[in-house]
Design an enzyme around this catalytic site. Structure first.
Site, PDB file in Angstrom:
ATOM      1  N   GLY A  12       0.832  -1.197   0.000  1.00 17.12           N
ATOM      2  CA  GLY A  12       0.000   0.000   0.000  1.00 17.12           C
ATOM      3  C   GLY A  12       0.862   1.240   0.000  1.00 17.12           C
ATOM      4  O   GLY A  12       2.035   1.207  -0.372  1.00 17.12           O
ATOM      5  N   CYS A  13       0.288   2.330   0.425  1.00 17.31           N
ATOM      6  CA  CYS A  13       0.982   3.613   0.448  1.00 17.31           C
ATOM      7  C   CYS A  13       2.302   3.489   1.201  1.00 17.31           C
ATOM      8  O   CYS A  13       2.333   3.033   2.339  1.00 17.31           O
ATOM      9  CB  CYS A  13       0.089   4.660   1.102  1.00 17.31           C
ATOM     10  SG  CYS A  13       0.881   6.262   1.275  1.00 17.31           S
ATOM     11  N   PHE A  14       3.379   3.902   0.554  1.00 13.71           N
ATOM     12  CA  PHE A  14       4.689   3.722   1.163  1.00 13.71           C
ATOM     13  C   PHE A  14       4.911   4.562   2.413  1.00 13.71           C
ATOM     14  O   PHE A  14       5.734   4.234   3.243  1.00 13.71           O
ATOM     15  CB  PHE A  14       5.827   3.910   0.170  1.00 13.71           C
ATOM     16  CG  PHE A  14       5.750   5.047  -0.823  1.00 13.71           C
ATOM     17  CD1 PHE A  14       5.070   6.228  -0.577  1.00 13.71           C
ATOM     18  CD2 PHE A  14       6.397   4.918  -2.050  1.00 13.71           C
ATOM     19  CE1 PHE A  14       5.043   7.256  -1.506  1.00 13.71           C
ATOM     20  CE2 PHE A  14       6.379   5.938  -2.985  1.00 13.71           C
ATOM     21  CZ  PHE A  14       5.699   7.116  -2.707  1.00 13.71           C
TER      22      PHE A  14
END
Length: 163
Positions: A12-14
């Site tokens: 997902g979002c880093f």
């Protein structure tokens, strides 16, 4: 540093991954970026096929690849295909970018452990992808949640250790 190794994970979002991993014992440094895609020098606006990923430098005297994977499976939902929270698309896939057969085997074993635990209620869809190259993300993405204390994240510690 002889005990230094690097792992590459996408979940997902880093930003959210980076914020949680930075605090783990044995983690020396983290950088967000892109890997697993089709173009060279990807950017946030142009990264076809790349996953938002986290590069983790760690001290093997203080942690292991297996322990990092255990934490990885605790802080993101590995059962949602190409999605974490509100973020959707292959950029947000759950993936382990292995660098050698030992890492691949460890990743396969951890997926089995997570599946057998039943803690997520669905089977793991995390992909195992051969590592090729990591491209460091833009400066404004690095340490994002340190710079934006109330910034969006869908990551949190959701389970106790699988080990």
């Amino acid at each position: 540093m002889p005990n230094l190794k690097t792992a590459y994970l996408a979940g997902g979002c880093f930003w959210g991954l980076e914020e949680l991993f930075r605090k783990e014992p044995g983690v020396l440094d983290t950088e967000v970026g892109y890997t697993g895609g089709q173009n060279e020098n990807p950017t946030y606006q142009n990264h076809p096929g790349h996953a938002e990923a986290l590069k983790i430098d760690y001290d093997t005297e203080k942690t292991s690849f297996k322990k990092l994977l255990d934490f990885f499976f605790r802080v993101h939902n590995p059962t949602t295909l190409n999605r974490q929270g509100n973020d959707r698309g292959t950029s947000y896939r759950s993936a382990i970018f292995y660098q050698n057969e030992e890492e691949k085997k460890t990743a396969q074993e951890m997926i089995e452990v997570v599946n057998k635990s039943g803690k997520w209620g669905q089977p793991v869809v995390t992909t195992l992808e051969k590592y090729n190259k990591f491209y460091i993300g833009e400066d404004y993405h690095q340490d994002y949640l340190q710079k934006h204390i109330n910034g969006y994240t869908c990551h949190a510690i959701r389970h106790e250790s699988f080990l």
